[in-house]
Design an enzyme around this catalytic site. Structure first.
Site, PDB file in Angstrom:
ATOM      1  N   LYS A   1       0.955  -0.889  -0.030  1.00  0.00           N
ATOM      2  CA  LYS A   1      -0.006   0.001  -0.042  1.00  0.00           C
ATOM      3  C   LYS A   1       1.003   1.279  -0.080  1.00  0.00           C
ATOM      4  CE  LYS A   1      -1.745   2.069   3.884  1.00  0.00           C
ATOM      5  NZ  LYS A   1      -1.455   3.367   4.024  1.00  0.00           N
ATOM      6  N   ASN A   2       1.718   1.123   1.031  1.00  0.00           N
ATOM      7  CA  ASN A   2       2.636   2.633   1.157  1.00  0.00           C
ATOM      8  C   ASN A   2       3.532   2.779  -0.255  1.00  0.00           C
ATOM      9  OD1 ASN A   2       1.342   2.875   3.291  1.00  0.00           O
ATOM     10  ND2 ASN A   2       3.010   2.728   4.555  1.00  0.00           N
TER      11      ASN A   2
ATOM     12  N   CYS B   1      -4.508   9.055   9.880  1.00  0.00           N
ATOM     13  CA  CYS B   1      -4.335   8.380  11.024  1.00  0.00           C
ATOM     14  C   CYS B   1      -4.046   9.328  12.219  1.00  0.00           C
ATOM     15  CB  CYS B   1      -3.245   7.122  10.763  1.00  0.00           C
ATOM     16  SG  CYS B   1      -3.669   5.831  10.198  1.00  0.00           S
TER      17      CYS B   1
ATOM     18  N   ARG C   1       1.923  14.668  13.418  1.00  0.00           N
ATOM     19  CA  ARG C   1       2.395  14.255  11.992  1.00  0.00           C
ATOM     20  C   ARG C   1       2.079  15.779  11.044  1.00  0.00           C
ATOM     21  NH1 ARG C   1      -0.159   8.690   9.758  1.00  0.00           N
ATOM     22  NH2 ARG C   1       1.741   8.790   8.754  1.00  0.00           N
ATOM     23  N   PRO C   2       3.052  16.682  11.230  1.00  0.00           N
ATOM     24  CA  PRO C   2       3.010  17.736  10.413  1.00  0.00           C
ATOM     25  C   PRO C   2       3.689  17.404   9.233  1.00  0.00           C
ATOM     26  CG  PRO C   2       4.873  17.741  12.041  1.00  0.00           C
ATOM     27  CD  PRO C   2       4.111  16.433  12.291  1.00  0.00           C
ATOM     28  N   VAL C   3       3.380  18.536   8.398  1.00  0.00           N
ATOM     29  CA  VAL C   3       4.023  18.273   6.969  1.00  0.00           C
ATOM     30  C   VAL C   3       5.263  19.281   6.612  1.00  0.00           C
ATOM     31  CG1 VAL C   3       2.113  17.221   5.607  1.00  0.00           C
ATOM     32  CG2 VAL C   3       1.838  19.410   6.017  1.00  0.00           C
TER      33      VAL C   3
ATOM     34  N   ASP D   1       4.931   0.421  12.062  1.00  0.00           N
ATOM     35  CA  ASP D   1       3.733  -0.152  11.592  1.00  0.00           C
ATOM     36  C   ASP D   1       3.497  -1.543  12.070  1.00  0.00           C
ATOM     37  OD1 ASP D   1       3.124   2.181  10.497  1.00  0.00           O
ATOM     38  OD2 ASP D   1       3.466   1.797   8.441  1.00  0.00           O
TER      39      ASP D   1
ATOM     40  N   ARG E   1      -8.755   0.284   4.956  1.00  0.00           N
ATOM     41  CA  ARG E   1      -7.908   1.155   4.149  1.00  0.00           C
ATOM     42  C   ARG E   1      -6.338   0.217   3.735  1.00  0.00           C
ATOM     43  NH1 ARG E   1      -6.005   5.687   7.596  1.00  0.00           N
ATOM     44  NH2 ARG E   1      -4.383   5.522   5.916  1.00  0.00           N
TER      45      ARG E   1
HETATM   46  C1  UD1 Z   1       5.135   6.771   6.394  1.00  0.00           C
HETATM   47  C2  UD1 Z   1       3.989   5.437   6.095  1.00  0.00           C
HETATM   48  C3  UD1 Z   1       3.538   5.105   7.673  1.00  0.00           C
HETATM   49  C4  UD1 Z   1       4.723   4.855   8.343  1.00  0.00           C
HETATM   50  C5  UD1 Z   1       5.741   5.841   8.816  1.00  0.00           C
HETATM   51  C6  UD1 Z   1       7.017   5.732   9.261  1.00  0.00           C
HETATM   52  C7  UD1 Z   1       2.972   5.929   4.235  1.00  0.00           C
HETATM   53  C8  UD1 Z   1       1.848   6.378   3.363  1.00  0.00           C
HETATM   54  N1  UD1 Z   1       2.968   5.898   5.514  1.00  0.00           N
HETATM   55  O1  UD1 Z   1       4.238   7.702   7.010  1.00  0.00           O
HETATM   56  O2  UD1 Z   1       2.726   4.018   7.473  1.00  0.00           O
HETATM   57  O3  UD1 Z   1       4.256   4.720  10.076  1.00  0.00           O
HETATM   58  O4  UD1 Z   1       6.086   6.301   7.174  1.00  0.00           O
HETATM   59  O5  UD1 Z   1       7.613   4.526   8.773  1.00  0.00           O
HETATM   60  O6  UD1 Z   1       4.040   5.530   3.603  1.00  0.00           O
HETATM   61  N2  UD1 Z   1       7.316  14.347  10.438  1.00  0.00           N
HETATM   62  C9  UD1 Z   1       7.519  15.563  10.986  1.00  0.00           C
HETATM   63  N3  UD1 Z   1       7.431  16.531   9.812  1.00  0.00           N
HETATM   64  C10 UD1 Z   1       7.172  16.258   8.308  1.00  0.00           C
HETATM   65  C11 UD1 Z   1       6.895  14.687   8.171  1.00  0.00           C
HETATM   66  C12 UD1 Z   1       7.102  13.940   9.193  1.00  0.00           C
HETATM   67  O7  UD1 Z   1       7.889  16.273  11.879  1.00  0.00           O
HETATM   68  O8  UD1 Z   1       6.787  17.314   7.625  1.00  0.00           O
HETATM   69  C13 UD1 Z   1       7.525  13.503  11.680  1.00  0.00           C
HETATM   70  C14 UD1 Z   1       6.465  12.732  11.949  1.00  0.00           C
HETATM   71  O9  UD1 Z   1       5.442  13.095  12.793  1.00  0.00           O
HETATM   72  C15 UD1 Z   1       7.083  11.397  12.482  1.00  0.00           C
HETATM   73  C16 UD1 Z   1       8.307  11.222  11.897  1.00  0.00           C
HETATM   74  O10 UD1 Z   1       8.702  12.439  11.213  1.00  0.00           O
HETATM   75  O11 UD1 Z   1       7.115  11.585  13.897  1.00  0.00           O
HETATM   76  C17 UD1 Z   1       8.285  10.144  10.773  1.00  0.00           C
HETATM   77  O12 UD1 Z   1       7.334  10.300   9.622  1.00  0.00           O
HETATM   78  P1  UD1 Z   1       7.229  10.004   8.497  1.00  0.00           P
HETATM   79  O13 UD1 Z   1       8.566   8.982   7.971  1.00  0.00           O
HETATM   80  O14 UD1 Z   1       7.179  11.082   7.651  1.00  0.00           O
HETATM   81  O15 UD1 Z   1       5.878   9.109   8.217  1.00  0.00           O
HETATM   82  P2  UD1 Z   1       4.862   9.188   6.602  1.00  0.00           P
HETATM   83  O16 UD1 Z   1       5.550   9.353   5.886  1.00  0.00           O
HETATM   84  O17 UD1 Z   1       3.838  10.110   7.331  1.00  0.00           O
END
Ligand code: UD1
Length: 429
Positions: free
Chosen positions: A22-23, A120, A125-127, A310, A402
């Site tokens: 999926k991911n 989720c 989980r910021p961007v 996960d 999902r």
């Molecule tokens: C992806 C996976 C998710 C998995 C995660 C970690 C997908 C769709 N999802 O999520 O299933 O649990 O990797 O292996 O592929 N963070 C920030 N700022 C940002 C982005 C992330 O602070 O802009 C933080 C997050 O809050 C978290 C950490 O970075 O604490 C890691 O997150 P990230 O690796 O980005 O996870 P996702 O890509 O959202």
């Protein structure tokens, strides 16, 4: 809303074919925006998340066709023209990863308006890292009323981006944008998850120049256009790990096929340490446990190749019946222990302090009504239900849908008694 009922205490015997990841699939789908030629993805999982993203991509002008042929389930994405660069809240909020259309839209059209994501509910989980990367590539970013407005009218420009923390999503997103940028982009402290390598292989098949994916430094030399390609999605390591844990929990012997044991080596080592047999082969791995009670082992989640966050909830479910106390440390996400109170409803003995859970193994669990809270937490309740006495009913299973394709069917084929109860409380197949 549908529920899943599990009658526990049945050993699992049989074979489960693992679906495409999926991911990986959802990032590969976003790559379909980068070319005016068809991108064909084989080994596509059929999931609620891929359907959501399909809806969003159609809104942006991508023709999305699902096909079942001799190669199995596949999807063709074709965007001769991107007709809209607007990703509305009602579609993005359903799934965080749909935010990843921002980079490809910017790269292809020079502008985008994309809602900030939902997804989720595991921590903040910021961007911010995604947005900083787009700015580093020369985009002008404004946030207004829950939307990101991004502009790069003269195109994106290669840059060196060093991530302060490892982020799977931000690394993938930067890669999706940088492939069409002018010049060279270097991503430092990049994520190394197999899904990243998969994305790079697909992009390179489309004519991109990505080197180093799977290591912590990725170099992308921008090209002026990408073309169509056919790409097979890698097997889902989280689904693989989930069924591996399910087999260890229920006992019996389950052969997981069409997958890769090396993707979940950290988990398999822990399953073995706990006392189940792990037998890898060319096409996957067999998990076997005959009778003996498992021993408690400690785990700590980590970025790849460490033990995936996960798979944390599933492993915790396994430890609820192990002999002794297991310490489970979550280092990737805050607030990722929502399954704890639900596991406790089945009789598990778990206490949580900060990012650490202590699981004291109990001799038996008893079936109860429980609530699915997020994708991976939901499946941990199914796993616990497989070994609990009597019936466990998992409510709000849309989270499961999902991320897990035909879960009842796959477990059922190994003898598990798992039924889907439809909303009107009638049963389905
Ligand atoms: C992806 C996976 C998710 C998995 C995660 C970690 C997908 C769709 N999802 O999520 O299933 O649990 O990797 O292996 O592929 N963070 C920030 N700022 C940002 C982005 C992330 O602070 O802009 C933080 C997050 O809050 C978290 C950490 O970075 O604490 C890691 O997150 P990230 O690796 O980005 O996870 P996702 O890509 O959202």
């Amino acid at each position: 809303m549908d529920r899943i009922a599990i009658t526990g205490g049945v050993r699992l015997e049989g074979e489960i074919a693992i679906s495409g990841a999926k991911n990986s699939a959802i990032k590969l789908m976003a790559a379909g925006l980068l070319t005016d030629e068809p991108l064909r993805l084989t080994n596509m999982p059929r999931l609620a998340d891929t359907r959501f993203l399909g809806l969003l991509l159609r809104r942006l002008g991508v023709e999305v066709t699902e096909v079942d042929d001799e190669d199995g389930p596949s999807m063709v994405l074709h965007a001769p023209e991107v007709t809209s660069a607007y990703a509305p809240y009602d579609l993005v909020r359903q799934m965080r990863a749909s935010f990843n259309v921002l980079g490809p839209l910017l790269a292809r059209t020079g502008h985008a308006k994309v809602s900030l994501p939902g997804g989720c509910s595991i921590g903040a989980r910021p961007v911010d890292l995604h947005l900083k990367a787009m700015e580093a590539l020369g985009a002008h970013i404004d946030l207004h009323e829950g939307y990101v407005y991004a502009q790069a009218p003269r195109g994106l420009t290669g840059a060196e981006i060093e991530f302060p923390i490892v982020s799977v999503g931000a690394t993938e997103h930067s890669m999706l944008a940088a492939v069409l940028a002018h010049g060279v982009t270097v991503l430092k402290n990049a994520a190394r998850e197999p899904e990243l390598e998969d994305l790079a292989i697909c992009l390179n098949a489309m004519g991109a120049k990505v080197e180093g994916a799977g290591t912590s430094t990725i170099t992308i030399t921008g090209v002026s256009r990408l073309h169509g390609a056919t790409h097979a999605v890698i097997p889902d390591r989280i689904e693989t790990g989930t069924y591996a844990v399910a087999a260890a929990m229920a006992g019996g012997e389950v052969r997981l096929t069409k997958t890769r044991a090396d993707f979940i080596q950290a988990l398999l080592d822990k399953i073995e340490e706990a006392g189940a047999d792990v037998i890898p082969n060319n096409d996957g791995v067999t998990i076997r446990r005959n009778g003996a009670r498992l021993k408690a082992v400690d785990i700590e989640t980590d970025v790849y190749p460490g033990l995936a966050t996960d798979l944390q909830a599933q492993f915790m479910a396994l430890m609820t019946l192990a002999e002794g106390e297991s310490v489970i440390r979550e280092t990737i996400f805050e607030n990722r222990f929502m399954h704890v109170p639900e596991l406790a409803r089945l009789g598990a003995d778990i206490s949580v302090q900060g990012g650490e859970a202590r699981v004291r193994g109990v001799p038996a669990l008893d079936g109860a009504q429980v609530m699915a809270t997020d994708l991976r937490a939901s499946v941990s309740l199914v796993i616990a239900g497989l070994a609990a006495r009597g019936e466990t009913v998992v409510n709000r299973v849309y989270h499961l849908d999902r991320g897990f394709e035909r879960l009842e069917e796959k477990l059922g084929a190994c003898g598990a008694i798992v039924r889907r109860l439809k909303d009107d409380r009638t049963e389905e197949g």
